[in-house]
Design an enzyme around this catalytic site. Structure first.
Site: not given
Length: 260
Positions: A44-47, A73
């Site tokens: 994903l774009s961020e963890t 987010h």
């Protein structure tokens, strides 16, 4: 070792909208290589990872290829998990991060991020930015990211970037923005250098967009929309050296990570 894993769609009130973030609560920090490997596996774009420290939390964010300095987010998703899943009762959550202390509160049906403002300044358009976007912007500015201004929402929506070109830029992502049709402004965000061709909804970009559009529209309270394929809605308030960014969140999954 088993770790809890939550995936939350942020800046949306509907499933499969907004920006999905993985949230992994920890009791102590694991090696950075392990954190990065889990983020790559989540893809994903961020963890986001956090560890409780006193009455606050130490929070870090990883894209599939690197750790980042600020993420909106996944901060919103982390606060949502703490309140909705882990029993946090404090009305204000403090996160200690590489960008200083970040605060999250709840009001008016939103979670509100209190982040540092990052207003942009005019700059000469880098050739790779113009060629990578495919359509010359009316104006280019820079802060933590480049900002390319266009005249209307339709132009921003129709852009088909050359991500290889944008990946050659220096250590910046690219925000493209224009006045909105039924909101104050729209945007998209490209960060191929960080392993994210297009981020669905980017809270941190609104640290720059909020003071920019507040100054141009003459208002401190704004409604924004990120017009990626998934899309997201944000409420933005300019407050001098800080910005407040409001949004909703909804859960997608809850599970466990199994580590050796």
């Amino acid at each position: 070792m088993r770790l809890k894993l939550f995936q939350v769609d942020a800046f949306t009130d509907r499933l499969f909208g907004g920006n999905p973030a993985a949230v992994v609560p920890l009791t102590q920090w694991l090696p950075d290589a392990t954190l990065q490997a889990m983020a790559a596996e989540n893809n994903l774009s961020e963890t986001a990872y956090f560890v409780k420290q006193g009455d606050s939390y130490h929070l870090r964010w990883f894209t599939p290829i690197c750790e980042v300095k600020l993420c909106g987010h996944a901060t919103l998703a982390s606060a949502w998990v703490l309140w909705e899943k882990l029993g946090e009762r404090a009305p204000l959550i403090r996160f200690d991060t590489r960008s200083g202390e970040l605060r999250v509160t709840r009001a008016d049906g939103c979670l509100w991020l209190d982040f540092p403002a990052d207003p942009p300044r005019p700059c000469a358009p880098p050739p790779a930015l113009v060629s990578g976007l495919g359509k010359p912007p009316r104006e280019v500015l820079v802060a933590g990211n480049y900002v390319a201004l266009y005249d209307d929402e339709e132009t921003v929506r129709a852009l088909t970037p050359d991500f290889r070109q944008l990946a050659t830029l220096d250590n910046h992502g690219v925000i493209v923005t224009a006045p909105g049709g039924d909101c104050d402004f729209v945007s998209r965000f490209f960060a191929p250098k960080f392993g994210i061709d297009e981020d669905p909804v980017t809270g941190s970009a609104h640290c720059t967009l909020t003071p920019l559009w507040a100054g141009r529209l003459g208002r401190t309270s704004l409604r924004a929309r990120q017009i990626s394929h998934r899309g997201g809605e944000l409420r933005c308030e300019a407050a001098g050296a800080r910005v407040r960014i409001g949004g909703q969140a909804t859960a997608y999954l809850e599970g466990e990570i199994e580590l050796p």
